[in-house]
Motif scaffolding. Structure first.
Motif, PDB file in Angstrom:
ATOM      1  N   GLY A 213       0.806  -1.211   0.000  1.00 52.52           N
ATOM      2  CA  GLY A 213       0.000   0.000   0.000  1.00 52.52           C
ATOM      3  C   GLY A 213       0.842   1.267   0.000  1.00 52.52           C
ATOM      4  N   ALA A 214       2.167   1.119   0.149  1.00 53.74           N
ATOM      5  CA  ALA A 214       3.017   2.311   0.198  1.00 53.74           C
ATOM      6  C   ALA A 214       3.398   2.749  -1.210  1.00 53.74           C
ATOM      7  N   LYS A 215       3.310   4.064  -1.431  1.00 55.06           N
ATOM      8  CA  LYS A 215       3.709   4.622  -2.724  1.00 55.06           C
ATOM      9  C   LYS A 215       5.083   5.263  -2.621  1.00 55.06           C
ATOM     10  N   ALA A 216       5.475   5.586  -1.404  1.00 59.55           N
ATOM     11  CA  ALA A 216       6.756   6.267  -1.208  1.00 59.55           C
ATOM     12  C   ALA A 216       7.242   6.049   0.212  1.00 59.55           C
ATOM     13  N   VAL A 217       8.512   6.373   0.403  1.00 59.82           N
ATOM     14  CA  VAL A 217       9.096   6.349   1.736  1.00 59.82           C
ATOM     15  C   VAL A 217       9.623   7.746   2.030  1.00 59.82           C
ATOM     16  N   GLY A 218       9.332   8.254   3.209  1.00 61.03           N
ATOM     17  CA  GLY A 218       9.788   9.596   3.567  1.00 61.03           C
ATOM     18  C   GLY A 218      10.570   9.587   4.869  1.00 61.03           C
ATOM     19  N   VAL A 219      11.361  10.634   5.061  1.00 56.92           N
ATOM     20  CA  VAL A 219      12.139  10.807   6.284  1.00 56.92           C
ATOM     21  C   VAL A 219      11.832  12.183   6.854  1.00 56.92           C
ATOM     22  N   THR A 220      11.464  12.239   8.123  1.00 56.62           N
ATOM     23  CA  THR A 220      11.235  13.541   8.765  1.00 56.62           C
ATOM     24  C   THR A 220      12.023  13.619  10.064  1.00 56.62           C
ATOM     25  N   LEU A 221      12.194  14.833  10.535  1.00 56.92           N
ATOM     26  CA  LEU A 221      12.842  15.051  11.831  1.00 56.92           C
ATOM     27  C   LEU A 221      11.738  15.190  12.875  1.00 56.92           C
ATOM     28  N   GLU A 222      11.789  14.324  13.905  1.00 59.96           N
ATOM     29  CA  GLU A 222      10.726  14.307  14.913  1.00 59.96           C
ATOM     30  C   GLU A 222      11.337  14.373  16.308  1.00 59.96           C
ATOM     31  N   PRO A 223      10.511  14.718  17.292  1.00 61.20           N
ATOM     32  CA  PRO A 223      11.022  14.670  18.675  1.00 61.20           C
ATOM     33  C   PRO A 223      11.487  13.247  19.009  1.00 61.20           C
ATOM     34  N   ALA A 224      12.525  13.128  19.847  1.00 64.80           N
ATOM     35  CA  ALA A 224      13.070  11.820  20.217  1.00 64.80           C
ATOM     36  C   ALA A 224      11.939  10.892  20.640  1.00 64.80           C
ATOM     37  N   GLY A 225      12.017   9.637  20.193  1.00 61.14           N
ATOM     38  CA  GLY A 225      10.965   8.687  20.514  1.00 61.14           C
ATOM     39  C   GLY A 225       9.948   8.585  19.404  1.00 61.14           C
ATOM     40  N   GLY A 226       9.964   9.576  18.501  1.00 58.53           N
ATOM     41  CA  GLY A 226       9.103   9.513  17.329  1.00 58.53           C
ATOM     42  C   GLY A 226       7.729  10.098  17.555  1.00 58.53           C
ATOM     43  N   SER A 227       6.994  10.299  16.456  1.00 55.35           N
ATOM     44  CA  SER A 227       5.643  10.850  16.494  1.00 55.35           C
ATOM     45  C   SER A 227       4.693   9.864  15.845  1.00 55.35           C
ATOM     46  N   PRO A 228       3.405   9.912  16.230  1.00 55.98           N
ATOM     47  CA  PRO A 228       2.423   9.032  15.591  1.00 55.98           C
ATOM     48  C   PRO A 228       2.221   9.389  14.118  1.00 55.98           C
ATOM     49  N   GLU A 229       2.387  10.680  13.779  1.00 55.89           N
ATOM     50  CA  GLU A 229       2.358  11.071  12.378  1.00 55.89           C
ATOM     51  C   GLU A 229       3.354  12.206  12.177  1.00 55.89           C
ATOM     52  N   PRO A 230       3.788  12.425  10.928  1.00 55.77           N
ATOM     53  CA  PRO A 230       4.849  13.419  10.722  1.00 55.77           C
ATOM     54  C   PRO A 230       4.429  14.802  11.232  1.00 55.77           C
ATOM     55  N   THR A 231       5.337  15.493  11.882  1.00 55.49           N
ATOM     56  CA  THR A 231       5.048  16.844  12.372  1.00 55.49           C
ATOM     57  C   THR A 231       5.905  17.881  11.656  1.00 55.49           C
ATOM     58  N   THR A 232       6.803  17.420  10.785  1.00 49.01           N
ATOM     59  CA  THR A 232       7.618  18.368  10.019  1.00 49.01           C
ATOM     60  C   THR A 232       7.581  17.959   8.553  1.00 49.01           C
ATOM     61  N   ASP A 233       8.016  18.869   7.668  1.00 47.28           N
ATOM     62  CA  ASP A 233       8.072  18.531   6.246  1.00 47.28           C
ATOM     63  C   ASP A 233       9.151  17.484   6.031  1.00 47.28           C
ATOM     64  N   PRO A 234       8.888  16.557   5.116  1.00 45.49           N
ATOM     65  CA  PRO A 234       9.891  15.513   4.890  1.00 45.49           C
ATOM     66  C   PRO A 234      11.214  16.085   4.365  1.00 45.49           C
ATOM     67  N   LEU A 235      12.305  15.515   4.865  1.00 38.91           N
ATOM     68  CA  LEU A 235      13.629  15.891   4.374  1.00 38.91           C
ATOM     69  C   LEU A 235      13.871  15.223   3.028  1.00 38.91           C
ATOM     70  N   MET A 236      13.309  14.036   2.872  1.00 40.39           N
ATOM     71  CA  MET A 236      13.483  13.268   1.644  1.00 40.39           C
ATOM     72  C   MET A 236      12.228  12.444   1.407  1.00 40.39           C
ATOM     73  N   VAL A 237      11.906  12.283   0.137  1.00 41.40           N
ATOM     74  CA  VAL A 237      10.830  11.364  -0.227  1.00 41.40           C
ATOM     75  C   VAL A 237      11.304  10.532  -1.411  1.00 41.40           C
ATOM     76  N   MET A 238      11.150   9.239  -1.322  1.00 41.48           N
ATOM     77  CA  MET A 238      11.536   8.355  -2.418  1.00 41.48           C
ATOM     78  C   MET A 238      10.329   7.550  -2.865  1.00 41.48           C
ATOM     79  N   SER A 239      10.043   7.618  -4.157  1.00 45.49           N
ATOM     80  CA  SER A 239       8.867   6.928  -4.678  1.00 45.49           C
ATOM     81  C   SER A 239       9.162   5.468  -4.980  1.00 45.49           C
ATOM     82  N   LEU A 240       8.204   4.642  -4.683  1.00 41.84           N
ATOM     83  CA  LEU A 240       8.315   3.210  -5.003  1.00 41.84           C
ATOM     84  C   LEU A 240       7.584   2.951  -6.312  1.00 41.84           C
ATOM     85  N   THR A 241       8.008   1.930  -7.007  1.00 42.78           N
ATOM     86  CA  THR A 241       7.295   1.606  -8.240  1.00 42.78           C
ATOM     87  C   THR A 241       6.597   0.272  -8.062  1.00 42.78           C
TER      88      THR A 241
END
Lengths: 239, 204
Positions: free
Chosen positions: A211-239
């Protein structure tokens, strides 16, 4: 050897790393003999504290243990040739390595194998063999300034892994979080990425690729967030 | 490394007058035989190590019923993976305790995570007390040696090592418990373990 990771030997030896750091350190171990030796020594030193905590087990425990083992078959020994595969040294074969790591995860889950202290430090060849059969393995690379990220994935294995270079350590109190992004832009937490001091890092993504179309990386508070809280630093599309 | 490991503790079935030296069974050999499915060898392995394994699990987990459960799982894992033990990489006892410690820590972090965190402050102010009774009854000499070695650590190193290893706390939690700047607890743990290693590695 990264000096930063090297300082984790003590905390790793006493299981005092959180899941994310433990995973990063266990990826570092196969390629670092100095850390492996130090972990073994410090672990043994810590275990001497066990002399102060001895306790008589409950009476029924022995019978329960021995009754249990009679129904469980011991695993066969691992092939000698399996034992040494330093993932980190095989830079050229990185995509294959991450998939090996991904496959190792699959095997551990599918095989119901118990975690054992040496097995994680030395990935088994069966994992590699598994990857070689992943005929659909694909990679996608993304560059942003100094940072290069490569994602390797296999729908067949239903696993993906990311490797980065040039990524500075996350600021104090922050962490790089990985996300599977669906067609509807929904994001599913897929674990963390902890670059070493030299800016390099690798991580097997958590969860299913489905079900994933892409993979993204964001900067989050330590321990992580339930959903992204910042704009992605990188996004890579899957085919 | 193996020369730094303590001698195997007495098993509950091998209780003898204190002071009487028992020939320590060769745990590596018992593991090798267990890998071939010899349940009797595994029983001997259990007898030789259960006080250590259960005691460590109980120390970390605290709850006796849960400790019993974890200990049983540990021995099942040991039985199943006994062929994967490599004597070149450490002693058999160390291998067992490594599996046991991680199982105990993982258990408290998953099932009891929230309760334990609430208790954390109380634990810190209470300090880490050892079970004096167990210590008096068993391996008193070895316990004294370990205690002396612990005495060479700084107060912060000792607390950090004890909270991490016996308390099962992460280095981040240890930092909070000891009011250390974030990120420094892992250094204190490492420094403390290095000193412990060097002290215990020296003449007894």
């Amino acid at each position: 050897m990264s000096p930063d990771l090297h300082h984790l030997t003590g905390a790793y030896a006493v299981d005092a790393l959180d899941a994310e750091e433990r995973a990063a350190f266990e990826r570092h171990l196969p390629g670092c003999a100095a850390c492996r030796d130090e972990v073994a020594e410090l672990r043994a030193a810590a275990q001497t504290l066990g002399a102060l905590t001895e306790a008589t087990p409950p009476v029924g425990l022995r019978a329960a243990v021995l009754g249990g083992v009679s129904t469980v078959r011991p695993l066969p020994p691992r092939d000698e040739a399996d034992s040494v595969l330093p993932l980190r040294r095989r830079r050229r074969a990185r995509a294959a390595s991450w998939l090996a790591a991904a496959a190792a995860v699959v095997l551990l889950v599918a095989g119901g194998l118990a975690w054992s202290p040496w097995s994680r430090e030395e990935p088994a060849r069966t994992a590699l063999e598994q990857v070689e059969r992943a005929t659909d393995a694909a990679t996608v690379t993304s560059r942003s300034g100094e940072v290069t990220a490569t994602l390797a994935y296999s729908h067949e294995l239903d696993r993906s892994a990311i490797a980065v270079s040039g990524l500075p350590s996350a600021p104090e109190g922050k962490t790089y979080q990985l996300w599977y992004i669906g067609a509807d832009e929904s994001a599913r937490g897929a674990g963390f990425l902890v670059p070493a001091d030299d800016g390099e890092g690798e991580s097997v993504l958590r969860g299913s690729l489905r079900g994933a179309k892409a993979v993204g990386v964001t900067l989050e508070p330590a321990g992580g967030s339930p959903e992204p809280t910042t704009d992605p630093l990188m996004v890579m599309s899957l085919t | 490394m193996m020369d730094r490991m303590p001698a195997a503790p007495e098993g509950p079935r091998a209780r003898r007058p204190s002071g009487a030296a028992a020939p320590a069974p060769d745990l590596s050999d018992l593991l090798r035989r267990s890998a071939r499915g010899e349940e009797e060898a595994f029983g001997q392995l259990y007898d030789a190590t259960a006080r250590r394994v259960y005691g460590l699990v109980l120390r970390v987990v605290r709850d006796p019923a849960m400790s019993e459960e974890v200990t049983q799982e540990v021995y099942l894992d040991v039985w199943r993976t006994s062929s994967r033990f490599d004597p070149d990489r450490g002693s058999a006892l160390s291998w067992l305790l490594t599996i046991a410690h991680r199982a105990a820590v993982d258990r408290v972090r998953s099932s009891e995570a929230s309760r334990r965190r609430e208790d954390a402050h109380a634990a810190a102010t209470r300090g880490v007390a050892f079970d004096e009774t167990a210590e008096a009854a068993h391996g008193a000499l070895e316990a004294q040696r370990v205690r002396r070695a612990l005495g060479t650590l700084t107060e912060v190193q000792r607390s950090a090592v004890e909270l991490a290893f016996l308390g099962g706390y992460t280095h981040t939690e240890v930092a909070r418990l000891l009011d250390l700047p974030l990120g420094t607890a892992k250094t204190r743990i490492r420094d403390g373990l290095i000193r412990l290693r060097d002290t215990l590695g020296g003449p007894a």
